[in-house]
Design a protein around this motif. Structure first.
Motif, PDB file in Angstrom:
ATOM      1  N   VAL A  87       0.846  -1.205   0.000  1.00 12.66           N
ATOM      2  CA  VAL A  87       0.000   0.000   0.000  1.00 12.66           C
ATOM      3  C   VAL A  87       0.876   1.247   0.000  1.00 12.66           C
ATOM      4  O   VAL A  87       0.595   2.228  -0.707  1.00 12.66           O
ATOM      5  N   PHE A  88       1.951   1.233   0.764  1.00  9.98           N
ATOM      6  CA  PHE A  88       2.868   2.371   0.807  1.00  9.98           C
ATOM      7  C   PHE A  88       3.464   2.643  -0.577  1.00  9.98           C
ATOM      8  O   PHE A  88       3.553   3.797  -1.011  1.00  9.98           O
ATOM      9  N   CYS A  89       3.886   1.594  -1.264  1.00 10.46           N
ATOM     10  CA  CYS A  89       4.517   1.762  -2.578  1.00 10.46           C
ATOM     11  C   CYS A  89       3.536   2.307  -3.610  1.00 10.46           C
ATOM     12  O   CYS A  89       3.887   3.172  -4.416  1.00 10.46           O
ATOM     13  N   VAL A  90       2.312   1.802  -3.606  1.00  9.10           N
ATOM     14  CA  VAL A  90       1.305   2.328  -4.538  1.00  9.10           C
ATOM     15  C   VAL A  90       0.997   3.782  -4.206  1.00  9.10           C
ATOM     16  O   VAL A  90       0.859   4.626  -5.096  1.00  9.10           O
ATOM     17  N   GLY A  91       0.882   4.096  -2.919  1.00 13.01           N
ATOM     18  CA  GLY A  91       0.661   5.480  -2.523  1.00 13.01           C
ATOM     19  C   GLY A  91       1.779   6.388  -2.984  1.00 13.01           C
ATOM     20  O   GLY A  91       1.539   7.515  -3.445  1.00 13.01           O
ATOM     21  N   LEU A  92       3.023   5.906  -2.895  1.00 19.01           N
ATOM     22  CA  LEU A  92       4.169   6.680  -3.364  1.00 19.01           C
ATOM     23  C   LEU A  92       4.082   6.916  -4.864  1.00 19.01           C
ATOM     24  O   LEU A  92       4.350   8.028  -5.347  1.00 19.01           O
ATOM     25  N   LEU A 132       1.484   9.586  -5.502  1.00 17.69           N
ATOM     26  CA  LEU A 132       1.958  10.902  -5.098  1.00 17.69           C
ATOM     27  C   LEU A 132       2.939  11.482  -6.109  1.00 17.69           C
ATOM     28  O   LEU A 132       3.028  12.715  -6.268  1.00 17.69           O
ATOM     29  N   ARG A 133       3.646  10.623  -6.814  1.00 23.08           N
ATOM     30  CA  ARG A 133       4.598  11.084  -7.828  1.00 23.08           C
ATOM     31  C   ARG A 133       3.918  11.408  -9.153  1.00 23.08           C
ATOM     32  O   ARG A 133       4.587  11.715 -10.141  1.00 23.08           O
ATOM     33  N   GLY A 134       2.597  11.337  -9.184  1.00 23.63           N
ATOM     34  CA  GLY A 134       1.871  11.706 -10.392  1.00 23.63           C
ATOM     35  C   GLY A 134       1.515  10.547 -11.290  1.00 23.63           C
ATOM     36  O   GLY A 134       1.026  10.760 -12.405  1.00 23.63           O
ATOM     37  N   GLY A 135       1.729   9.326 -10.841  1.00 28.06           N
ATOM     38  CA  GLY A 135       1.375   8.168 -11.656  1.00 28.06           C
ATOM     39  C   GLY A 135      -0.083   7.799 -11.464  1.00 28.06           C
ATOM     40  O   GLY A 135      -0.850   8.500 -10.810  1.00 28.06           O
ATOM     41  N   ASN A 136      -0.474   6.673 -12.039  1.00 26.18           N
ATOM     42  CA  ASN A 136      -1.813   6.145 -11.829  1.00 26.18           C
ATOM     43  C   ASN A 136      -1.703   4.683 -11.439  1.00 26.18           C
ATOM     44  O   ASN A 136      -0.599   4.147 -11.304  1.00 26.18           O
ATOM     45  N   PHE A 137      -2.838   4.033 -11.232  1.00 25.53           N
ATOM     46  CA  PHE A 137      -2.803   2.655 -10.757  1.00 25.53           C
ATOM     47  C   PHE A 137      -2.101   1.736 -11.758  1.00 25.53           C
ATOM     48  O   PHE A 137      -1.382   0.811 -11.367  1.00 25.53           O
ATOM     49  N   GLN A 138      -2.308   1.990 -13.046  1.00 27.47           N
ATOM     50  CA  GLN A 138      -1.684   1.141 -14.063  1.00 27.47           C
ATOM     51  C   GLN A 138      -0.166   1.318 -14.109  1.00 27.47           C
ATOM     52  O   GLN A 138       0.536   0.473 -14.651  1.00 27.47           O
ATOM     53  N   GLN A 139       0.338   2.411 -13.532  1.00 29.68           N
ATOM     54  CA  GLN A 139       1.783   2.681 -13.541  1.00 29.68           C
ATOM     55  C   GLN A 139       2.394   2.561 -12.139  1.00 29.68           C
ATOM     56  O   GLN A 139       3.471   3.076 -11.897  1.00 29.68           O
ATOM     57  N   ALA A 140       1.720   1.848 -11.251  1.00 29.84           N
ATOM     58  CA  ALA A 140       2.185   1.783  -9.872  1.00 29.84           C
ATOM     59  C   ALA A 140       3.581   1.177  -9.758  1.00 29.84           C
ATOM     60  O   ALA A 140       4.351   1.530  -8.859  1.00 29.84           O
ATOM     61  N   GLY A 141       3.924   0.266 -10.687  1.00 25.94           N
ATOM     62  CA  GLY A 141       5.228  -0.364 -10.633  1.00 25.94           C
ATOM     63  C   GLY A 141       6.386   0.592 -10.864  1.00 25.94           C
ATOM     64  O   GLY A 141       7.550   0.232 -10.615  1.00 25.94           O
ATOM     65  N   ARG A 142       6.113   1.798 -11.304  1.00 26.56           N
ATOM     66  CA  ARG A 142       7.175   2.765 -11.556  1.00 26.56           C
ATOM     67  C   ARG A 142       7.661   3.472 -10.308  1.00 26.56           C
ATOM     68  O   ARG A 142       8.529   4.355 -10.381  1.00 26.56           O
TER      69      ARG A 142
END
Length: 259
Positions: free
Chosen positions: A237-242, A245-255
């Protein structure tokens, strides 16, 4: 024995990874409801928690992230209403659906992007596993003040050792994967070590509140699924939130790992 199956599904992605999350999520929902409501009681809550995980993951797999969150929210509301009708609303029952659903969705979205998902999730698994390993040995060898009254075996020395182990693991993965910037993932890994320990303490607090030693006995000699992934759930959850916050979306959470 379970690690090769998990890693194979993580590497494969797609439907096998979804099935892994569905099985894991339903197991977590069952363990949580058994812990919080008692075995054989509140079967409606068990069905609701399991349905929330399954429906939200399937909606996410079909490409509807907003729908997946809407489903989780609706199931949470129904769960709270059912608990209030029986007069059993407390903190642990209030957070149940969110606790078992949101982390599984986070783990799904971390793996989703083809270009970065596998490496990001492999990095996270390695960091969390090494955190637990180094924390255990540092705590046993050094000892010292306890980290929390909810988890008496954890020490501040163990937390420091876990952070060091996480940083080493992150650096190794970063070098092997030829990440353009190494020091940021190393620092991030130390933070993840703290977050994962918070997740562990959260589950320990729930078990202590309900006088349970383990979340279940599904894994002989190792307790339940929650006992194995409680830290990973908070870390995901922390990583997806990060990433968001960096301007990504759910599909780009791995970035979240790439700076």
């Amino acid at each position: 024995m379970l690690a090769p199956i998990v890693l194979l599904c993580v590497w494969w992605g797609g439907l096998p990874y979804l099935l892994l999350l569905l099985v894991t999520g339903c197991g977590v929902a069952w363990e949580w409801c058994t812990l919080v409501y008692g075995r054989g009681r509140e079967n409606s809550q068990m069905a609701l928690h399991g349905a929330a995980v399954a429906a939200a993951l399937i909606a996410a797999f079909l490409g509807y992230p907003v729908v997946s969150l809407f489903i989780a929210g609706c199931c949470w509301l129904v769960s709270v209403l059912l608990a209030s009708r029986s007069g059993s609303v407390d903190f642990w029952r209030l957070v149940g659906v969110a606790y078992v659903t949101v982390p599984l969705l986070a783990l799904f979205y971390l793996r989703l992007e083809p270009g970065f998902g596998f490496l990001a999730l492999l990095w996270l698994l390695t960091v969390v596993w090494m955190t637990d390993t180094f924390a255990y040995f540092a705590g046993r060898l050094i000892g010292g003040p306890k980290l929390s009254r909810f988890s008496p075996k954890k020490t501040w020395a163990g937390l420091g050792g876990g952070a060091v182990g996480a940083a080493i693991a992150s650096g190794a993965v970063g070098v092997l994967a030829s990440l353009p910037v190494i020091w940021i993932p190393v620092v991030l890994a130390a933070i993840i070590a703290v977050v994962s320990q918070i997740g562990d303490i959260f589950e320990s607090a729930a078990k202590r509140h309900f006088n349970a030693k383990d979340s279940s006995s599904l894994i002989p000699g190792h307790g339940g699924i929650l006992d194995r992934i409680d830290g990973l759930m908070f870390a995901a959850v922390f990583c997806v939130g990060l990433a968001l916050l960096r301007g990504g979306n759910f599909q780009q959470a791995g970035r979240f790992l790439f700076w």
